[in-house]
Design a protein around this motif. Structure first.
Motif, PDB file in Angstrom:
ATOM      1  N   GLU A 103       0.770  -1.217  -0.030  1.00  7.43           N
ATOM      2  CA  GLU A 103      -0.093   0.238  -0.096  1.00  7.43           C
ATOM      3  C   GLU A 103       1.076   1.215   0.006  1.00  7.43           C
ATOM      4  O   GLU A 103       1.665   1.330   0.938  1.00  7.43           O
ATOM      5  CB  GLU A 103      -0.949   0.138   1.328  1.00  7.43           C
ATOM      6  N   THR A 104       0.749   2.392  -0.871  1.00  6.72           N
ATOM      7  CA  THR A 104       1.440   3.392  -0.901  1.00  6.72           C
ATOM      8  C   THR A 104       0.638   4.565  -0.566  1.00  6.72           C
ATOM      9  O   THR A 104      -0.536   4.840  -0.855  1.00  6.72           O
ATOM     10  CB  THR A 104       1.921   3.561  -2.732  1.00  6.72           C
ATOM     11  N   TYR A 105       1.594   5.404   0.315  1.00  2.40           N
ATOM     12  CA  TYR A 105       1.033   6.652   0.739  1.00  2.40           C
ATOM     13  C   TYR A 105       2.075   7.657  -0.056  1.00  2.40           C
ATOM     14  O   TYR A 105       3.215   7.744   0.142  1.00  2.40           O
ATOM     15  CB  TYR A 105       1.168   6.783   1.966  1.00  2.40           C
ATOM     16  N   LEU A 106       1.413   8.678  -0.786  1.00  2.39           N
ATOM     17  CA  LEU A 106       2.342   9.423  -1.441  1.00  2.39           C
ATOM     18  C   LEU A 106       1.933  11.093  -1.077  1.00  2.39           C
ATOM     19  O   LEU A 106       0.533  11.485  -1.211  1.00  2.39           O
ATOM     20  CB  LEU A 106       2.285   9.417  -2.925  1.00  2.39           C
ATOM     21  N   TRP A 107       3.016  12.096  -0.669  1.00  2.00           N
ATOM     22  CA  TRP A 107       2.623  13.438  -0.483  1.00  2.00           C
ATOM     23  C   TRP A 107       3.336  13.853  -1.616  1.00  2.00           C
ATOM     24  O   TRP A 107       4.645  14.265  -1.720  1.00  2.00           O
ATOM     25  CB  TRP A 107       3.285  13.725   0.862  1.00  2.00           C
ATOM     26  N   SER A 108       2.511  14.479  -2.616  1.00  2.00           N
ATOM     27  CA  SER A 108       3.093  15.006  -4.021  1.00  2.00           C
ATOM     28  C   SER A 108       3.124  16.545  -3.959  1.00  2.00           C
ATOM     29  O   SER A 108       3.727  17.167  -4.874  1.00  2.00           O
ATOM     30  CB  SER A 108       2.463  14.233  -5.047  1.00  2.00           C
ATOM     31  N   LYS A 109       2.052  17.237  -3.215  1.00  3.13           N
ATOM     32  CA  LYS A 109       1.779  18.565  -3.228  1.00  3.13           C
ATOM     33  C   LYS A 109       2.569  19.519  -2.308  1.00  3.13           C
ATOM     34  O   LYS A 109       2.170  20.718  -2.180  1.00  3.13           O
ATOM     35  CB  LYS A 109       0.355  18.647  -3.140  1.00  3.13           C
ATOM     36  N   PHE A 110       3.708  18.938  -1.533  1.00  5.52           N
ATOM     37  CA  PHE A 110       4.161  19.578  -0.373  1.00  5.52           C
ATOM     38  C   PHE A 110       4.997  20.614  -1.239  1.00  5.52           C
ATOM     39  O   PHE A 110       6.198  20.388  -1.775  1.00  5.52           O
ATOM     40  CB  PHE A 110       4.952  18.788   0.514  1.00  5.52           C
ATOM     41  N   LYS A 111       4.908  21.940  -0.803  1.00  2.00           N
ATOM     42  CA  LYS A 111       5.896  22.972  -1.262  1.00  2.00           C
ATOM     43  C   LYS A 111       6.603  23.815   0.018  1.00  2.00           C
ATOM     44  O   LYS A 111       6.158  24.254   0.806  1.00  2.00           O
ATOM     45  CB  LYS A 111       5.372  23.988  -2.137  1.00  2.00           C
TER      46      LYS A 111
END
Length: 333
Positions: A103-111
């Motif tokens: 199962e994958t958890y992705l935080w892609s929008k953090f600036k």
């Protein structure tokens, strides 16, 4: 004429009847031999149990038991942990997907707003004995088993250094937990020092460099360039810096701050240590990297051990407040 066999039979019967009328004589009991001494078992010999051994009762294994952090090597979080500058991510901030085996958890929008060093803290619940986990963020790769946690548990995964402001994606993977036993509640990036642990010198002085500070801030940060090597971008009055150090010699100390301020003077700044407070108003030093050493007065360290010192602006009268290069504590007298 009496027959011989009849006479004999009558005689035998008479003798038998006579015997029945006499008391029974008990045969003499032979003399007993001297009894042998009783042999008692030695301590090494097991005595027979007076009661039969009961069969062992098989106890069921609990589904999940939360024993808190008993025996844990996790760092103890300070009770007065500041909130300024902590970056938090909740359940709505990550993208979740199920793969064949993960199962994958992705935080892609953090600036990231600014460069800095952070401790990574995970908060979760888990209704099973354990769950494997691999977390990746920047230069940090953390592989730790998640322990059972019926109530929310906080777990520190390590430290990450964000080199530049801007996009900074990261991710986590776990084995399948479709049964809902694992819930990711929060991920937090907590500011931490970029330098080394500060200890007292042999002459009794304590030098607090800019890189050794924890920057509890949204904008202010440590600037590592050789011509700067300071706490800069101090444009928010709510941002503050904190140094943690070890004092071995209690006593009174003179406090000297090296700071720069180019054309933005007039802001009021506080220096705090325990319950003690020293204030000053910034002057124009000719530039933000033109350092001025100002003696603020004295503080008293009453006990040996871990201490904390804070520089906290009271206000901002112009576009920026100051840059700080270092704070030096010198034994008074």
């Amino acid at each position: 004429m009496i027959r011989p066999f009849l006479t004999t039979s009558v005689l035998v019967l008479a003798i038998a009847l006579t015997a029945c009328d006499k008391k029974t004589v008990t045969a003499p009991v032979p003399e007993k031999a001297t009894p042998k001494a009783e042999i008692k078992p030695t301590t090494a010999e097991a005595k027979p149990s007076a009661e039969p051994t009961k069969p062992a009762v098989e106890m069921p294994f609990p589904e999940a038991v939360d024993i808190g952090d008993f025996g844990s090597s996790e760092p103890v979080e300070r009770q007065d942990l500041p909130s300024r500058g902590i970056i938090t991510f909740g359940p709505s901030d990550y993208e979740h997907s199920n793969q064949a085996h993960w199962e994958t958890y992705l935080w892609s929008k953090f600036k990231a707003k600014r460069p800095g060093k952070y401790q990574v803290r995970l908060t979760y619940t888990l209704r099973r004995a354990s769950l494997g986990m691999q977390f990746r963020i920047g230069d940090l790769v953390s592989k730790k088993p998640l322990k059972s946690a019926v109530t929310p548990r906080r777990m520190y995964l390590g430290t990450v250094h964000i080199q530049n402001a801007g996009d900074f994606p990261f991710s986590m993977i776990t084995p399948p937990a479709e049964d809902g036993s694992f819930k990711l509640i929060e991920l937090a990036l907590i500011p931490t020092s970029e330098g080394e642990a500060v200890t007292q010198a042999a002459d009794g002085s304590i030098t607090l460099l800019a890189k050794d500070a924890t920057t509890w801030s949204e904008v202010m940060r440590y600037e590592p360039k050789p011509e700067k090597n300071c706490l800069g971008f101090w444009t928010e009055a709510d941002d503050f810096a904190e140094w943690e150090f070890t004092a071995t010699k209690p006593g009174k100390y003179k406090v000297t701050v090296s700071y720069g301020c180019g054309g933005n003077h007039g802001s009021e700044v506080e220096l705090k240590q325990a319950a003690q407070l020293l204030k000053w108003t910034t002057q124009d030093t000719g530039g933000f990297q033109k350092w001025l050493d100002v003696n603020l007065g004295e503080i008293e360290i009453t006990t040996a051990g871990t201490q904390r010192l804070v520089i906290d602006p009271v206000n901002k009268v112009k576009s920026a407040i100051l840059d700080v290069q270092k704070v030096v504590l010198t034994p008074a007298g």
